[in-house]
Design a protein around this motif. Structure first.
Motif, PDB file in Angstrom:
ATOM      1  N   CYS A 112       0.906  -1.045   0.081  1.00 41.69           N
ATOM      2  CA  CYS A 112       0.131  -0.128   0.096  1.00 41.69           C
ATOM      3  C   CYS A 112       0.924   1.099   0.013  1.00 41.69           C
ATOM      4  N   SER A 113       0.642   2.285  -0.908  1.00 48.72           N
ATOM      5  CA  SER A 113       1.352   3.311  -0.875  1.00 48.72           C
ATOM      6  C   SER A 113       1.190   4.464   0.167  1.00 48.72           C
ATOM      7  N   VAL A 114       0.125   4.336   0.914  1.00 47.21           N
ATOM      8  CA  VAL A 114      -0.345   5.251   1.934  1.00 47.21           C
ATOM      9  C   VAL A 114      -0.580   4.104   3.133  1.00 47.21           C
ATOM     10  N   SER A 115       0.068   4.213   4.445  1.00 43.24           N
ATOM     11  CA  SER A 115      -0.278   3.877   5.692  1.00 43.24           C
ATOM     12  C   SER A 115      -0.290   4.683   6.856  1.00 43.24           C
ATOM     13  N   LEU A 116      -1.059   4.389   7.495  1.00 42.63           N
ATOM     14  CA  LEU A 116      -1.245   5.238   8.890  1.00 42.63           C
ATOM     15  C   LEU A 116      -1.157   4.656  10.042  1.00 42.63           C
ATOM     16  N   GLU A 117      -0.088   4.849  10.780  1.00 47.28           N
ATOM     17  CA  GLU A 117       0.145   3.997  12.016  1.00 47.28           C
ATOM     18  C   GLU A 117      -0.760   4.706  13.046  1.00 47.28           C
ATOM     19  N   CYS A 118      -1.346   3.621  13.836  1.00 46.98           N
ATOM     20  CA  CYS A 118      -2.164   4.390  14.688  1.00 46.98           C
ATOM     21  C   CYS A 118      -2.237   4.068  16.332  1.00 46.98           C
ATOM     22  N   LYS A 119      -2.411   4.899  17.252  1.00 49.65           N
ATOM     23  CA  LYS A 119      -2.334   4.262  18.775  1.00 49.65           C
ATOM     24  C   LYS A 119      -4.049   4.432  19.179  1.00 49.65           C
ATOM     25  N   LEU A 120      -4.652   3.420  19.565  1.00 50.02           N
ATOM     26  CA  LEU A 120      -5.888   3.455  20.062  1.00 50.02           C
ATOM     27  C   LEU A 120      -6.137   4.620  20.681  1.00 50.02           C
ATOM     28  N   PHE A 121      -7.166   5.502  20.492  1.00 51.39           N
ATOM     29  CA  PHE A 121      -7.370   6.665  21.393  1.00 51.39           C
ATOM     30  C   PHE A 121      -8.693   6.088  22.149  1.00 51.39           C
ATOM     31  N   ASN A 122      -9.840   5.603  21.458  1.00 52.31           N
ATOM     32  CA  ASN A 122     -11.114   5.088  22.264  1.00 52.31           C
ATOM     33  C   ASN A 122     -11.782   4.231  21.298  1.00 52.31           C
ATOM     34  N   THR A 123     -12.828   3.491  22.192  1.00 51.75           N
ATOM     35  CA  THR A 123     -13.767   2.795  21.369  1.00 51.75           C
ATOM     36  C   THR A 123     -14.976   2.996  21.715  1.00 51.75           C
ATOM     37  N   MET A 124     -15.770   3.113  20.920  1.00 57.60           N
ATOM     38  CA  MET A 124     -17.480   3.202  21.008  1.00 57.60           C
ATOM     39  C   MET A 124     -18.164   2.080  20.776  1.00 57.60           C
ATOM     40  N   ASP A 125     -19.025   1.372  21.630  1.00 54.92           N
ATOM     41  CA  ASP A 125     -19.640   0.293  21.395  1.00 54.92           C
ATOM     42  C   ASP A 125     -20.918   0.908  20.463  1.00 54.92           C
ATOM     43  N   CYS A 126     -21.172   0.514  19.202  1.00 51.66           N
ATOM     44  CA  CYS A 126     -22.353   1.301  18.672  1.00 51.66           C
ATOM     45  C   CYS A 126     -23.497   0.400  18.430  1.00 51.66           C
ATOM     46  N   GLY A 127     -23.260  -1.007  18.825  1.00 58.24           N
ATOM     47  CA  GLY A 127     -24.240  -1.988  18.717  1.00 58.24           C
ATOM     48  C   GLY A 127     -23.783  -3.068  17.995  1.00 58.24           C
ATOM     49  N   SER A 128     -24.113  -3.302  16.718  1.00 56.68           N
ATOM     50  CA  SER A 128     -23.322  -4.460  15.745  1.00 56.68           C
ATOM     51  C   SER A 128     -21.633  -4.241  15.760  1.00 56.68           C
ATOM     52  N   HIS A 129     -21.352  -2.635  15.766  1.00 52.03           N
ATOM     53  CA  HIS A 129     -20.050  -2.424  15.405  1.00 52.03           C
ATOM     54  C   HIS A 129     -19.322  -1.694  16.467  1.00 52.03           C
ATOM     55  N   VAL A 130     -18.140  -1.635  16.763  1.00 50.00           N
ATOM     56  CA  VAL A 130     -17.464  -0.831  17.629  1.00 50.00           C
ATOM     57  C   VAL A 130     -16.475   0.203  16.747  1.00 50.00           C
ATOM     58  N   LEU A 131     -16.907   1.391  17.134  1.00 50.83           N
ATOM     59  CA  LEU A 131     -16.219   2.546  16.416  1.00 50.83           C
ATOM     60  C   LEU A 131     -14.552   2.665  16.992  1.00 50.83           C
ATOM     61  N   ALA A 132     -13.826   2.445  16.456  1.00 53.12           N
ATOM     62  CA  ALA A 132     -12.412   2.449  17.000  1.00 53.12           C
ATOM     63  C   ALA A 132     -11.872   3.795  16.350  1.00 53.12           C
ATOM     64  N   VAL A 133     -11.421   4.609  17.164  1.00 50.28           N
ATOM     65  CA  VAL A 133     -10.959   5.795  17.076  1.00 50.28           C
ATOM     66  C   VAL A 133      -9.378   5.635  17.331  1.00 50.28           C
ATOM     67  N   GLY A 134      -8.241   6.152  16.170  1.00 49.22           N
ATOM     68  CA  GLY A 134      -7.056   6.042  16.544  1.00 49.22           C
ATOM     69  C   GLY A 134      -6.383   7.204  16.563  1.00 49.22           C
ATOM     70  N   GLU A 135      -5.387   7.655  17.114  1.00 44.87           N
ATOM     71  CA  GLU A 135      -4.533   8.777  16.658  1.00 44.87           C
ATOM     72  C   GLU A 135      -3.568   8.487  15.848  1.00 44.87           C
ATOM     73  N   ILE A 136      -3.207   9.106  14.928  1.00 45.49           N
ATOM     74  CA  ILE A 136      -2.362   8.897  13.678  1.00 45.49           C
ATOM     75  C   ILE A 136      -0.919   9.242  14.304  1.00 45.49           C
ATOM     76  N   MET A 137      -0.002   8.290  14.370  1.00 42.55           N
ATOM     77  CA  MET A 137       1.296   8.801  15.010  1.00 42.55           C
ATOM     78  C   MET A 137       2.421   8.951  14.005  1.00 42.55           C
ATOM     79  N   GLU A 138       2.028   8.222  12.912  1.00 45.53           N
ATOM     80  CA  GLU A 138       3.039   8.280  11.789  1.00 45.53           C
ATOM     81  C   GLU A 138       2.336   8.254  10.263  1.00 45.53           C
ATOM     82  N   THR A 139       2.808   8.524   9.218  1.00 41.85           N
ATOM     83  CA  THR A 139       2.297   8.237   8.034  1.00 41.85           C
ATOM     84  C   THR A 139       3.332   7.900   6.996  1.00 41.85           C
TER      85      THR A 139
END
Ligand SMILES: Cc1cc2nc3c(=O)[nH]c(=O)nc-3n(C[C@H](O)[C@H](O)[C@H](O)COP(=O)(O)O)c2cc1C
Length: 186
Positions: A112-139
């Motif tokens: 992949c020519s673009v990759s975002l390296e993330c540290k988990l910031f938070n998760t939110m359980d929305c029902g069927s899916h978990v919304l994972a929010v990541g802080e982008i630490m490097e590109t």
């Protein structure tokens, strides 16, 4: 009114096609995701909606790190494969060539020519899916796709997802933050 009410649907145009990477039990695992988008500018954050049953989610919870990779159209077959094959049943660690960055535990995809390296910031359980929010630490970006200091979208050649089908990026139509000025003059 010439509108049809379809009921609550997850319709949005277009959707990206990304590869979410996480180490599960020390091994890289990748899944395809279309429900991915930017979450914050400062600090830079990205969100991805992941079903509770995904193997990848286990790895995100285990290490609190993950990656978002933008596959080019030439990697479409493998991209779709990891989106129809559960990592809990099949070892997907060798489908792509992995590399690691500063976080050490977020596997990224070399193809992949673009990759975002993330540290988990938070998760939110929305029902069927978990919304994972990541802080982008490097590109990480492949040199050949960079033009004028930033990746050129035509060279990145991302896969667009819509209604169960894949598409390629279309034509340039106008400059953003600028096209609207024509209306101001009216
Ligand atoms: C085009 C496409 C988009 C997908 N988008 C998502 C998504 O946004 N969230 C999700 O949880 N699963 C999504 N999936 C399904 C997962 O990629 C699939 O279930 C995968 O096998 C999970 O792998 P894992 O169990 O190894 O994590 C998508 C699959 C495809 C083919």
């Amino acid at each position: 009114m010439d509108k049809i009410a379809l009921g609550p649907k997850t319709l949005l145009y277009p959707m990206p096609t990304v590869l979410v990477g996480a180490n599960v039990g020390g091994k890289p695992n990748y899944m395809t995701a279309a429900w991915c988008g930017m979450a914050c500018m400062a600090p830079p954050m990205i969100s991805v909606a992941i079903s509770h049953v995904r193997h990848t989610l286990k790895g995100i919870e285990e290490n609190k790190t993950f990656s978002i990779n933008v596959p080019p159209v030439r990697e479409l077959v493998k991209t779709d494969y990891v989106g129809i094959t559960p990592g809990a049943r099949v070892d997907k660690s060798k489908v792509f060539e992995s590399f690691y960055g500063k976080l050490k535990t977020a596997p990224m995809v070399k193809e992949c020519s673009v990759s975002l390296e993330c540290k988990l910031f938070n998760t939110m359980d929305c029902g069927s899916h978990v919304l994972a929010v990541g802080e982008i630490m490097e590109t990480y970006v492949d040199k050949p796709v960079v033009a004028g200091g930033a990746p050129d979208i035509k060279k990145v050649d991302p896969i667009i997802y819509s209604d169960g089908r894949y598409y390629r990026i279309g034509d340039f139509v106008a400059d953003a933050y600028s096209a609207g000025k024509a209306y101001m003059k009216e």
